[in-house]
Design a protein around this motif. Structure first.
Motif, mmCIF file in Angstrom:
data_model
loop_
_atom_site.group_PDB
_atom_site.id
_atom_site.type_symbol
_atom_site.label_atom_id
_atom_site.label_comp_id
_atom_site.label_asym_id
_atom_site.label_seq_id
_atom_site.Cartn_x
_atom_site.Cartn_y
_atom_site.Cartn_z
ATOM 1 N N PRO A 65 1.058 -1.284 0.366
ATOM 2 C CA PRO A 65 -0.075 0.244 0.030
ATOM 3 C C PRO A 65 0.580 1.311 0.211
ATOM 4 C CG PRO A 65 -0.654 -1.124 2.232
ATOM 5 C CD PRO A 65 0.469 -2.405 1.511
ATOM 6 N N GLN A 66 1.673 1.010 0.729
ATOM 7 C CA GLN A 66 2.550 2.335 0.687
ATOM 8 C C GLN A 66 3.510 2.311 -1.003
ATOM 9 O OE1 GLN A 66 5.724 1.371 4.003
ATOM 10 N NE2 GLN A 66 4.287 3.111 5.382
ATOM 11 N N GLU A 67 3.503 1.745 -1.555
ATOM 12 C CA GLU A 67 4.293 1.959 -2.880
ATOM 13 C C GLU A 67 3.759 2.736 -3.648
ATOM 14 O OE1 GLU A 67 4.754 -0.271 -0.420
ATOM 15 O OE2 GLU A 67 7.240 -0.965 -0.701
ATOM 16 N N ALA A 68 2.023 2.058 -3.669
ATOM 17 C CA ALA A 68 0.671 2.158 -3.703
ATOM 18 C C ALA A 68 0.304 3.658 -4.489
ATOM 19 C CB ALA A 68 0.201 1.045 -3.897
ATOM 20 N N ALA A 69 0.746 4.297 -3.318
ATOM 21 C CA ALA A 69 0.295 5.542 -2.409
ATOM 22 C C ALA A 69 1.492 6.317 -3.380
ATOM 23 C CB ALA A 69 0.530 5.563 -1.225
ATOM 24 N N LEU A 70 3.013 6.089 -3.040
ATOM 25 C CA LEU A 70 3.656 6.411 -3.863
ATOM 26 C C LEU A 70 3.908 6.695 -5.560
ATOM 27 C CD1 LEU A 70 7.643 5.281 -3.588
ATOM 28 C CD2 LEU A 70 6.960 5.913 -5.934
ATOM 29 N N LEU A 71 2.965 5.797 -5.916
ATOM 30 C CA LEU A 71 3.516 5.759 -7.753
ATOM 31 C C LEU A 71 2.434 5.860 -8.044
ATOM 32 C CD1 LEU A 71 4.092 1.515 -8.090
ATOM 33 C CD2 LEU A 71 5.766 3.418 -8.080
ATOM 34 N N LEU A 72 0.729 6.555 -7.195
ATOM 35 C CA LEU A 72 0.047 7.421 -7.649
ATOM 36 C C LEU A 72 0.108 8.661 -8.195
ATOM 37 C CD1 LEU A 72 -3.221 5.519 -5.342
ATOM 38 C CD2 LEU A 72 -2.613 5.690 -8.065
ATOM 39 N N HIS A 73 1.443 8.908 -7.424
ATOM 40 C CA HIS A 73 1.495 10.853 -8.232
ATOM 41 C C HIS A 73 2.171 10.805 -8.894
ATOM 42 C CE1 HIS A 73 1.509 12.244 -3.064
ATOM 43 N NE2 HIS A 73 1.765 11.124 -3.570
ATOM 44 N N GLY A 74 2.787 10.168 -9.677
ATOM 45 C CA GLY A 74 3.603 9.731 -10.694
ATOM 46 C C GLY A 74 4.925 10.306 -10.673
ATOM 47 N N PRO A 75 5.746 9.769 -12.244
ATOM 48 C CA PRO A 75 6.973 10.366 -12.358
ATOM 49 C C PRO A 75 7.301 12.082 -11.677
ATOM 50 C CG PRO A 75 6.589 9.871 -13.775
ATOM 51 C CD PRO A 75 5.218 9.325 -13.571
ATOM 52 N N ALA A 76 6.487 12.297 -12.536
ATOM 53 C CA ALA A 76 6.944 13.768 -12.650
ATOM 54 C C ALA A 76 6.573 14.866 -10.957
ATOM 55 C CB ALA A 76 5.238 14.923 -13.353
#
Length: 196
Positions: free
Chosen positions: A99-110
């Motif tokens: 879940p923490q990694e998923a929250a991180l990826l929802l932000h996007g690389p920009a």
């Protein structure tokens, strides 16, 4: 003989993931990560040239770990419809497990400073994205979408990326747990779209 480092790169990046999940990319600073693991800030610069490199590494490690399982799902069955269903499920199942990694990826690389990344990081990110879209393109072709069939190809992207992410996004952004039926919803949506 030199003393081994007290904190390895994974410990540092794990702390960065936790900070990103709780405070967003803005919360990931060299000093915040150092404080989170009890390391002197100066020691962080032995691993990362600065905040930009730290942000790039935490983003890339996270997305590459996700992609590893996603590729396995895309190639899990000779029947492209079953492989597509597995890929849609993977998006949700991986997010549930991480879940923490998923929250991180929802932000996007920009939001993780991609515009300022060194060329090596940009190449690494682009390579992973190209692999994903190439694999999805192969799957789309095996489902009958031609190179000129933009609607058919968009349907596959919607089924395998956009809809599963939307199932995840609502719960992760609210800080809640994914419901037990989330994987089933993602799979059912993918199956429905791909039988059109």
């Amino acid at each position: 003989m030199a003393r081994p480092p007290r904190f390895d790169t994974d410990q540092i990046l794990d702390a960065a993931v936790r900070l990103a999940a709780s405070a967003g990319p803005g919360g990931v600073t060299v000093s915040a990560v150092a404080q989170a693991i009890g390391a002197p800030s100066g020691s962080m610069y032995h691993r990362f040239s600065g905040r930009t490199a730290l942000l790039a590494e935490v983003w890339l490690r996270t997305v590459e770990r996700f992609q590893e399982g996603y590729f396995a799902a895309l190639h899990s069955d000779a029947d492209p419809r079953l492989a597509a269903r597995a890929a849609a499920r993977h998006v949700v199942a991986w997010s549930r497990a991480h879940p923490q990694e998923a929250a991180l990826l929802l932000h996007g690389p920009a939001e993780f400073g991609r515009g300022d990344w060194a060329e090596e990081y940009v190449r690494r990110a682009d390579s992973g994205n190209e692999r994903v879209y190439a694999a999805i393109g192969v799957l789309a072709a095996s489902l009958g979408a031609t190179v000129t069939d933009a609607q058919g190809r968009d349907r596959v992207v919607l089924a395998l990326i956009d809809l599963p992410l939307s199932v995840v996004r609502r719960y992760v952004r609210a800080g809640g747990a994914l419901p037990a039926h989330a994987e089933d919803l993602a799979e059912e949506c993918a199956a429905s779209l791909l039988t059109s």
